[in-house]
Design a protein around this motif. Structure first.
Motif, short mmCIF file in Angstrom:
data_model
loop_
_atom_site.label_atom_id
_atom_site.label_comp_id
_atom_site.label_asym_id
_atom_site.label_seq_id
_atom_site.Cartn_x
_atom_site.Cartn_y
_atom_site.Cartn_z
N GLU A 149 -5.03 9.24 -14.16
CA GLU A 149 -6.44 9.59 -13.99
C GLU A 149 -6.68 11.09 -14.08
N VAL A 150 -7.98 11.41 -14.26
CA VAL A 150 -8.45 12.79 -14.10
C VAL A 150 -9.59 12.77 -13.09
N SER A 151 -9.77 13.88 -12.40
CA SER A 151 -10.93 14.06 -11.52
C SER A 151 -11.97 14.89 -12.25
N VAL A 152 -13.21 14.46 -12.17
CA VAL A 152 -14.30 15.14 -12.87
C VAL A 152 -15.38 15.53 -11.88
N GLU A 153 -15.80 16.79 -11.93
CA GLU A 153 -17.01 17.20 -11.20
C GLU A 153 -18.19 16.87 -12.11
N HIS A 210 -18.50 13.68 -7.83
CA HIS A 210 -17.13 13.76 -8.33
C HIS A 210 -16.60 12.33 -8.49
N LEU A 211 -15.73 12.14 -9.47
CA LEU A 211 -15.12 10.82 -9.63
C LEU A 211 -13.73 10.94 -10.23
N ASN A 212 -12.93 9.92 -9.97
CA ASN A 212 -11.63 9.76 -10.62
C ASN A 212 -11.76 8.66 -11.66
N ILE A 213 -11.18 8.88 -12.84
CA ILE A 213 -11.30 7.90 -13.90
C ILE A 213 -10.08 8.00 -14.81
N HIS A 214 -9.69 6.87 -15.40
CA HIS A 214 -8.57 6.86 -16.33
C HIS A 214 -8.84 7.86 -17.47
N HIS A 215 -7.82 8.58 -17.86
CA HIS A 215 -8.01 9.68 -18.81
C HIS A 215 -8.53 9.23 -20.16
#
Length: 314
Positions: free
Chosen positions: A32-36, A100-105
């Protein structure tokens, strides 16, 4: 663990149920990546989901939102193609109304350099809807005549631009007279007509004996039936929404919706071979489970844009 702001629905049914809360966000998983999140898309599907009218709505508590844009703030240990600070846009099967969220890259792609975050957040759902419906389902070909409902909306504008890449003749429909000049002068629609009581007559005038070969249908009701009747043999109608069921209030007007449901047009499958027409339904959310296809479509979609990705060339 980090804190994030989320807009959560305890349950679907009324937009007034939407609540701003603070929740914990774990560190991203290995893939995953974290995105603001800097911007989110607002679609009819979001409204229908919050009102409990969308078949794919999660049961119980959920966070609305199908598309977003922002900056990567952390990457999982197995992610190599992204780094902190990268500007991205992405899709999620709900969960976009957050800070903010975590999501598969694989569910994020690079935000084109000229675009701002708002442009990125409003592109993926509408762009993929228009492109998949027109090309994969509608078999869009050079010189076709295409009817595009809600022509001034995001899908309608992008659908017209895609059609122009194929040299198609486009007829747009709108619910307000004030939108017509904009679509004719700025978006190069060939004809734009108002959806009124005499819609069928206006459509025949706009066609001017051209065969209507493809319809982007998102209105429903009487308009759907009249478009179906006007469509030429071997024509295709792609249904991706039903704006006539929209409630202009926080909660659905169930008696009115029931009446519309009972009065809806009914197309008999036994008559389809004789009429030689095709009727197809499409819900973009199911593409979420087919990541390879989604990336393929995005690649084809971007290849039809100009070098700075600013818009589809007419």
């Amino acid at each position: 663990m980090n804190k994030r702001n989320v807009y959560r629905m305890p349950k679907a049914g009324s937009i007034r149920n939407l609540q701003l809360q603070k929740e914990e966000l774990a560190h991203p998983a290995p893939e995953e990546v974290s995105v603001e999140v800097k911007a989110i898309g607002l679609n009819f599907a979001d409204i229908f989901a919050m009102q409990g009218l969308y078949s794919a709505t999660p049961s119980g508590s959920f966070i609305p939102g199908l598309e977003f844009s922002g900056e990567i703030t952390a990457v999982g240990k197995n992610v190599s193609e992204w780094k902190v600070g990268d500007r991205v846009m992405g899709v999620t099967k709900f969960g976009g109304y957050v800070s903010h969220l975590n999501i598969h890259h694989r569910y994020v792609i690079a935000l084109p350099p000229p675009w701002n975050f708002a442009e990125g957040a409003g592109f993926l759902v509408q762009g993929l809807t228009a492109f998949y419906a027109l090309t994969s389902l509608g078999n869009l070909q050079q010189g076709m005549t295409v009817l595009i409902h809600s022509a001034a909306g995001g899908v309608g504008i992008l659908a017209n631009r895609i059609c122009k890449k194929y040299g198609a003749y486009t007829i747009g429909t709108v619910g307000r007279q004030s939108k017509i000049n904009f679509l004719l002068q700025e978006e190069d629609y060939d004809k734009v007509i108002l959806r009124a009581r005499d819609f069928d007559k206006k459509l025949q005038t706009a066609l001017n004996h051209r065969p209507l070969q493809l319809i982007m249908e998102c209105i429903g009701g009487r308009i759907l039936r009249q478009g179906w009747n006007a469509m030429a043999p071997m024509g295709r109608m792609v249904v991706y929404g039903n704006a006539s069921f929209t409630s202009h209030s926080a909660r659905p007007n169930y008696p009115k919706l029931l009446w519309k449901y009972l009065k809806r047009p009914k197309i008999d499958p036994l008559r389809l071979p004789g009429e030689n027409k095709s009727l197809m339904g499409f819900n973009l959310i199911y593409l979420y489970e087919q990541t390879d296809l989604m990336h393929q479509l995005l690649s084809e979609l971007q290849s039809r844009q100009d070098p700075n990705y600013s818009r589809f060339l007419p």
